[in-house]
Design a protein around this motif. Structure first.
Motif, PDB file in Angstrom:
ATOM      1  N   ILE A   1       0.831  -1.215   0.000  1.00 10.85           N
ATOM      2  CA  ILE A   1       0.000   0.000   0.000  1.00 10.85           C
ATOM      3  C   ILE A   1       0.860   1.257   0.000  1.00 10.85           C
ATOM      4  O   ILE A   1       0.500   2.268  -0.617  1.00 10.85           O
ATOM      5  CB  ILE A   1      -0.973  -0.018   1.205  1.00 10.85           C
ATOM      6  CG1 ILE A   1      -2.027  -1.107   1.009  1.00 10.85           C
ATOM      7  CG2 ILE A   1      -1.636   1.342   1.402  1.00 10.85           C
ATOM      8  CD1 ILE A   1      -2.991  -1.255   2.177  1.00 10.85           C
ATOM      9  N   THR A   2       2.009   1.196   0.667  1.00  9.96           N
ATOM     10  CA  THR A   2       2.842   2.397   0.767  1.00  9.96           C
ATOM     11  C   THR A   2       3.312   2.903  -0.595  1.00  9.96           C
ATOM     12  O   THR A   2       3.633   4.082  -0.749  1.00  9.96           O
ATOM     13  CB  THR A   2       4.058   2.132   1.675  1.00  9.96           C
ATOM     14  OG1 THR A   2       4.695   3.361   1.990  1.00  9.96           O
ATOM     15  CG2 THR A   2       5.048   1.198   1.007  1.00  9.96           C
ATOM     16  N   GLN A   3       3.347   2.031  -1.605  1.00 12.47           N
ATOM     17  CA  GLN A   3       3.776   2.458  -2.934  1.00 12.47           C
ATOM     18  C   GLN A   3       2.803   3.463  -3.551  1.00 12.47           C
ATOM     19  O   GLN A   3       3.215   4.323  -4.333  1.00 12.47           O
ATOM     20  CB  GLN A   3       3.908   1.232  -3.849  1.00 12.47           C
ATOM     21  CG  GLN A   3       4.947   0.227  -3.376  1.00 12.47           C
ATOM     22  CD  GLN A   3       4.961  -1.027  -4.224  1.00 12.47           C
ATOM     23  OE1 GLN A   3       4.873  -0.960  -5.455  1.00 12.47           O
ATOM     24  NE2 GLN A   3       5.070  -2.184  -3.584  1.00 12.47           N
TER      25      GLN A   3
ATOM     26  N   SER B   1       0.769   6.168   4.759  1.00 12.68           N
ATOM     27  CA  SER B   1       1.837   5.414   5.417  1.00 12.68           C
ATOM     28  C   SER B   1       2.447   6.205   6.560  1.00 12.68           C
ATOM     29  O   SER B   1       2.733   5.658   7.630  1.00 12.68           O
ATOM     30  CB  SER B   1       2.920   5.043   4.406  1.00 12.68           C
ATOM     31  OG  SER B   1       2.382   4.309   3.329  1.00 12.68           O
ATOM     32  N   ILE B   2       2.638   7.502   6.340  1.00 11.59           N
ATOM     33  CA  ILE B   2       3.234   8.356   7.381  1.00 11.59           C
ATOM     34  C   ILE B   2       2.311   8.448   8.589  1.00 11.59           C
ATOM     35  O   ILE B   2       2.733   8.261   9.740  1.00 11.59           O
ATOM     36  CB  ILE B   2       3.546   9.752   6.818  1.00 11.59           C
ATOM     37  CG1 ILE B   2       4.658   9.653   5.768  1.00 11.59           C
ATOM     38  CG2 ILE B   2       3.943  10.709   7.940  1.00 11.59           C
ATOM     39  CD1 ILE B   2       4.868  10.917   4.969  1.00 11.59           C
ATOM     40  N   PHE B   3       1.042   8.736   8.346  1.00 20.80           N
ATOM     41  CA  PHE B   3       0.086   8.848   9.454  1.00 20.80           C
ATOM     42  C   PHE B   3      -0.043   7.514  10.198  1.00 20.80           C
ATOM     43  O   PHE B   3      -0.109   7.482  11.431  1.00 20.80           O
ATOM     44  CB  PHE B   3      -1.278   9.292   8.932  1.00 20.80           C
ATOM     45  CG  PHE B   3      -1.369  10.752   8.602  1.00 20.80           C
ATOM     46  CD1 PHE B   3      -1.031  11.709   9.543  1.00 20.80           C
ATOM     47  CD2 PHE B   3      -1.805  11.178   7.352  1.00 20.80           C
ATOM     48  CE1 PHE B   3      -1.116  13.065   9.256  1.00 20.80           C
ATOM     49  CE2 PHE B   3      -1.898  12.528   7.048  1.00 20.80           C
ATOM     50  CZ  PHE B   3      -1.543  13.481   8.000  1.00 20.80           C
ATOM     51  N   PHE B   4      -0.113   6.439   9.445  1.00 20.27           N
ATOM     52  CA  PHE B   4      -0.237   5.108  10.034  1.00 20.27           C
ATOM     53  C   PHE B   4       0.961   4.824  10.939  1.00 20.27           C
ATOM     54  O   PHE B   4       0.819   4.358  12.080  1.00 20.27           O
ATOM     55  CB  PHE B   4      -0.338   4.069   8.909  1.00 20.27           C
ATOM     56  CG  PHE B   4      -0.817   2.713   9.336  1.00 20.27           C
ATOM     57  CD1 PHE B   4      -1.095   2.411  10.664  1.00 20.27           C
ATOM     58  CD2 PHE B   4      -0.980   1.709   8.385  1.00 20.27           C
ATOM     59  CE1 PHE B   4      -1.538   1.144  11.039  1.00 20.27           C
ATOM     60  CE2 PHE B   4      -1.418   0.438   8.751  1.00 20.27           C
ATOM     61  CZ  PHE B   4      -1.687   0.156  10.084  1.00 20.27           C
ATOM     62  N   MET B   5       2.156   5.115  10.473  1.00 20.46           N
ATOM     63  CA  MET B   5       3.357   4.840  11.249  1.00 20.46           C
ATOM     64  C   MET B   5       3.411   5.697  12.517  1.00 20.46           C
ATOM     65  O   MET B   5       3.784   5.211  13.600  1.00 20.46           O
ATOM     66  CB  MET B   5       4.597   5.072  10.391  1.00 20.46           C
ATOM     67  CG  MET B   5       5.920   4.859  11.131  1.00 20.46           C
ATOM     68  SD  MET B   5       6.079   3.236  11.922  1.00 20.46           S
ATOM     69  CE  MET B   5       6.391   2.187  10.509  1.00 20.46           C
ATOM     70  N   ILE B   6       3.022   6.959  12.430  1.00 18.17           N
ATOM     71  CA  ILE B   6       3.047   7.826  13.615  1.00 18.17           C
ATOM     72  C   ILE B   6       2.106   7.293  14.696  1.00 18.17           C
ATOM     73  O   ILE B   6       2.471   7.196  15.875  1.00 18.17           O
ATOM     74  CB  ILE B   6       2.681   9.269  13.234  1.00 18.17           C
ATOM     75  CG1 ILE B   6       3.797   9.893  12.384  1.00 18.17           C
ATOM     76  CG2 ILE B   6       2.439  10.121  14.487  1.00 18.17           C
ATOM     77  CD1 ILE B   6       3.433  11.237  11.775  1.00 18.17           C
ATOM     78  N   LEU B   7       0.891   6.950  14.306  1.00 13.89           N
ATOM     79  CA  LEU B   7      -0.071   6.429  15.277  1.00 13.89           C
ATOM     80  C   LEU B   7       0.385   5.082  15.828  1.00 13.89           C
ATOM     81  O   LEU B   7       0.201   4.790  17.018  1.00 13.89           O
ATOM     82  CB  LEU B   7      -1.448   6.305  14.631  1.00 13.89           C
ATOM     83  CG  LEU B   7      -2.142   7.639  14.331  1.00 13.89           C
ATOM     84  CD1 LEU B   7      -3.278   7.448  13.342  1.00 13.89           C
ATOM     85  CD2 LEU B   7      -2.669   8.277  15.620  1.00 13.89           C
ATOM     86  N   LEU B   8       0.989   4.253  14.983  1.00 15.21           N
ATOM     87  CA  LEU B   8       1.506   2.962  15.422  1.00 15.21           C
ATOM     88  C   LEU B   8       2.637   3.159  16.431  1.00 15.21           C
ATOM     89  O   LEU B   8       2.680   2.480  17.470  1.00 15.21           O
ATOM     90  CB  LEU B   8       1.986   2.180  14.204  1.00 15.21           C
ATOM     91  CG  LEU B   8       2.513   0.766  14.418  1.00 15.21           C
ATOM     92  CD1 LEU B   8       2.218  -0.073  13.184  1.00 15.21           C
ATOM     93  CD2 LEU B   8       4.021   0.761  14.673  1.00 15.21           C
TER      94      LEU B   8
ATOM     95  N   ASP C   1      -4.420   7.339  -2.263  1.00 11.35           N
ATOM     96  CA  ASP C   1      -3.979   7.985  -1.023  1.00 11.35           C
ATOM     97  C   ASP C   1      -5.148   8.704  -0.352  1.00 11.35           C
ATOM     98  O   ASP C   1      -6.278   8.682  -0.829  1.00 11.35           O
ATOM     99  CB  ASP C   1      -2.835   8.947  -1.316  1.00 11.35           C
ATOM    100  CG  ASP C   1      -1.850   9.045  -0.153  1.00 11.35           C
ATOM    101  OD1 ASP C   1      -2.207   8.656   0.968  1.00 11.35           O
ATOM    102  OD2 ASP C   1      -0.716   9.519  -0.373  1.00 11.35           O
ATOM    103  N   LEU C   2      -4.846   9.377   0.753  1.00 10.94           N
ATOM    104  CA  LEU C   2      -5.874   9.992   1.581  1.00 10.94           C
ATOM    105  C   LEU C   2      -6.619  11.107   0.873  1.00 10.94           C
ATOM    106  O   LEU C   2      -6.027  11.895   0.122  1.00 10.94           O
ATOM    107  CB  LEU C   2      -5.239  10.553   2.855  1.00 10.94           C
ATOM    108  CG  LEU C   2      -4.591   9.552   3.810  1.00 10.94           C
ATOM    109  CD1 LEU C   2      -3.901  10.279   4.952  1.00 10.94           C
ATOM    110  CD2 LEU C   2      -5.620   8.574   4.337  1.00 10.94           C
ATOM    111  N   THR C   3      -7.898  11.214   1.160  1.00 15.57           N
ATOM    112  CA  THR C   3      -8.702  12.339   0.685  1.00 15.57           C
ATOM    113  C   THR C   3      -8.587  13.492   1.681  1.00 15.57           C
ATOM    114  O   THR C   3      -8.008  13.352   2.766  1.00 15.57           O
ATOM    115  CB  THR C   3     -10.178  11.934   0.566  1.00 15.57           C
ATOM    116  OG1 THR C   3     -10.684  11.627   1.881  1.00 15.57           O
ATOM    117  CG2 THR C   3     -10.336  10.715  -0.339  1.00 15.57           C
ATOM    118  N   PHE C   4      -9.164  14.622   1.329  1.00 15.44           N
ATOM    119  CA  PHE C   4      -9.117  15.792   2.213  1.00 15.44           C
ATOM    120  C   PHE C   4      -9.793  15.496   3.546  1.00 15.44           C
ATOM    121  O   PHE C   4      -9.263  15.820   4.615  1.00 15.44           O
ATOM    122  CB  PHE C   4      -9.806  16.978   1.525  1.00 15.44           C
ATOM    123  CG  PHE C   4      -9.900  18.204   2.402  1.00 15.44           C
ATOM    124  CD1 PHE C   4      -8.820  19.063   2.540  1.00 15.44           C
ATOM    125  CD2 PHE C   4     -11.073  18.496   3.100  1.00 15.44           C
ATOM    126  CE1 PHE C   4      -8.895  20.188   3.358  1.00 15.44           C
ATOM    127  CE2 PHE C   4     -11.158  19.611   3.911  1.00 15.44           C
ATOM    128  CZ  PHE C   4     -10.072  20.454   4.046  1.00 15.44           C
TER     129      PHE C   4
END
Length: 484
Positions: A361-363, A369-376, A441-444
């Motif tokens: 998914i990170t591709q 990916s950044i938000f997911f990693m920070i929360l993780l 990727d993420l929407t607004f």
């Protein structure tokens, strides 16, 4: 007056207004109402003296005057943090649902706001029967949200959840009725009247278990947790967020407000036993989380492990453990809501939560990916994130109580890193799978939900004094009542 508006005038009336709105307009009105509730909470905070450990902004008027029952509400530092957490998360939970088209949206969003009323009432109530009333008010909306908009097995799962929680509530009610009858004169259900009771150790022992069972089911801690994984998995994501991010804090808050100071002898007798089962729950839930392949169930079991550590820290009855429990309630609420939302994003694009079916998914989604990693990383207590502050204090408290207990409880950090990082690797890295080939990727709107959560991860991690200073006087007063 500000607490009345925060508790009743705004969320309850807003829920009734949303119920009357047909179509997609209901979600927008609910979001605006939830934002207004957060603004009211900030106004209440501006009136709050953080150096005062006692109850502030109190309101007490007769409710059932002949029975000595009053509509009595107020806040100390612990209550304030829980109210701020609730009012901060609810608008984000509402916003997170915008990409879904729920049937009967007016009822869905009205139930969320009604539940918010019950949650805030629990955190403000200073009367035992008022606390019990709001405890049940918070349960009813989430039951209908899960039962009406949940997954295929929603009826069986929500019935189990309902039976568990009602069972616990009856134990709590029985304990409150007994305590009420022990108050002198015309009797009173006031919180501070309960604090003044001089009950023998044997009586406090059984009252401890009646109250603890009610709160342990709601948290939930091992072995009262069996309703939780299925309920979290089958409920719609917004219900799961409410349950994990806020509702389980009701149980922890109940321990702090109604259990520890009311029956201190019972607590001292059984605290070590609770520590043992809480630590067992940490290891047990972590090992099961490692074996999970469904993303929602993995986070559900990780939540049991985190709550087990909070319970262990609180029952050390020292300042580090209590302060760690309070700050970790905030951190856990923020992290778990963010993680469940990211799982919902992944599921909405791929129609699967199976880790083995995902990958790469990170591709296509670097921002996600950044938000997911920070929360993780916040969830596994990396230094400079919110999870580190709470877990450091909690483990310090447990080590202070017993070094061996602290060593075993510390496994939560190691095991948490194992299951969370393995999950991230399986979902985000490696080759793409057929279901992630066209992942976007993420929407607004999705960024609008995640950005405030990530800000809080770093705010609590870098400047924990902002929040610890609010709860510290209240924790100090709580310890003085317990040790009286």
């Amino acid at each position: 007056m500000i607490l009345t508006a925060l508790l009743l005038l705004w969320p309850a009336l807003a829920a009734l207004l949303v119920l009357l709105i047909k179509g997609p307009g209901a979600k927008k009105v609910a979001f605006v109402a939830a934002l207004a509730e957060f603004a009211l909470a900030l106004v209440a905070t501006s009136y709050f003296n953080i150096e005062n450990g006692g109850i502030q902004l109190a309101l007490s008027i007769p409710w059932v005057e002949s029975a000595g029952i009053r509509f009595s509400i107020g806040m100390d530092g612990i209550s304030l943090l829980m109210v701020l957490l609730t009012t901060f998360l609810v608008p984000l939970i509402v916003l997170s649902s915008f990409k879904h088209d729920y049937e009967n949206p007016n009822a869905f969003y009205a139930l969320i706001l009604f539940m918010q009323t019950g949650l805030i009432g629990v955190f403000m109530a200073l009367d035992a029967f008022l606390f019990y009333f709001f405890w049940e008010v918070a349960l009813i909306p989430i039951y209908f949200i899960a039962a009406l908009w949940g997954g295929e097995n929603r009826i069986k799962v929500t019935f189990k959840f309902f039976v568990y929680t009602i069972f616990g509530s009856l134990f709590m009610l029985a304990a409150f009725v007994y305590l009420y009858l022990q108050t002198p004169g015309t009797h009173s259900s006031d919180l501070f009247a309960f604090y003044q009771l001089q009950l023998d150790a044997s009586t406090q022992g059984w009252i401890f278990w009646f109250l603890f069972i009610a709160f342990a089911i709601k948290m939930p801690v091992f072995p009262f947790h069996t309703w939780q994984p299925d309920t979290y998995t089958e409920s719609p994501t917004q219900a799961t967020m409410l349950l994990s991010g806020i509702m389980l804090k009701m149980g922890i808050y109940g321990v702090l407000r109604w259990l520890l100071p009311v029956v201190p002898y019972g607590v001292s007798e059984w605290a070590e036993f609770v520590l043992i089962i809480s630590i067992i729950g940490i290891v047990y839930a972590s090992i099961i989380a490692i074996r999970q392949r469904d993303l929602k169930r993995l986070i559900a079991y990780s939540s049991i492990a985190h709550v087990g550590l909070i319970a262990a820290g609180i029952f050390t009855l020292n300042e580090q453990g209590l302060q760690g429990g309070v700050i970790q309630m905030l951190s856990h609420g923020i992290n778990v809501v963010g993680l469940f939302f990211i799982i919902d994003i992944i599921f909405s694009r791929t129609k699967t939560r199976e880790i083995t079916s995902l990958g790469g998914i990170t591709q296509n989604a670097k921002t996600l990916s950044i938000f997911f990693m920070i929360l993780l990383l916040g969830s596994i207590a990396l230094p400079l994130t919110n999870g580190f502050v709470g877990e450091f204090l909690l483990l310090s408290g447990v080590f202070q109580y017993n070094g061996w207990f602290g060593a075993v409880a510390g496994l939560t950090i190691i095991l948490g890193a194992v299951y969370m990082l393995r999950m991230f690797q399986g979902v985000m890295f490696g080759p793409k799978s057929p279901v992630t080939e066209a992942f976007t990727d993420l929407t607004f709107n999705e960024k609008a939900v995640l950005i405030p959560l990530v800000i809080m991860v770093f705010w609590i991690g870098l400047f924990p004094g902002t929040f610890l200073s609010i709860s510290e006087p209240a924790v100090g007063q709580l310890l003085s009542i317990i040790n009286r």
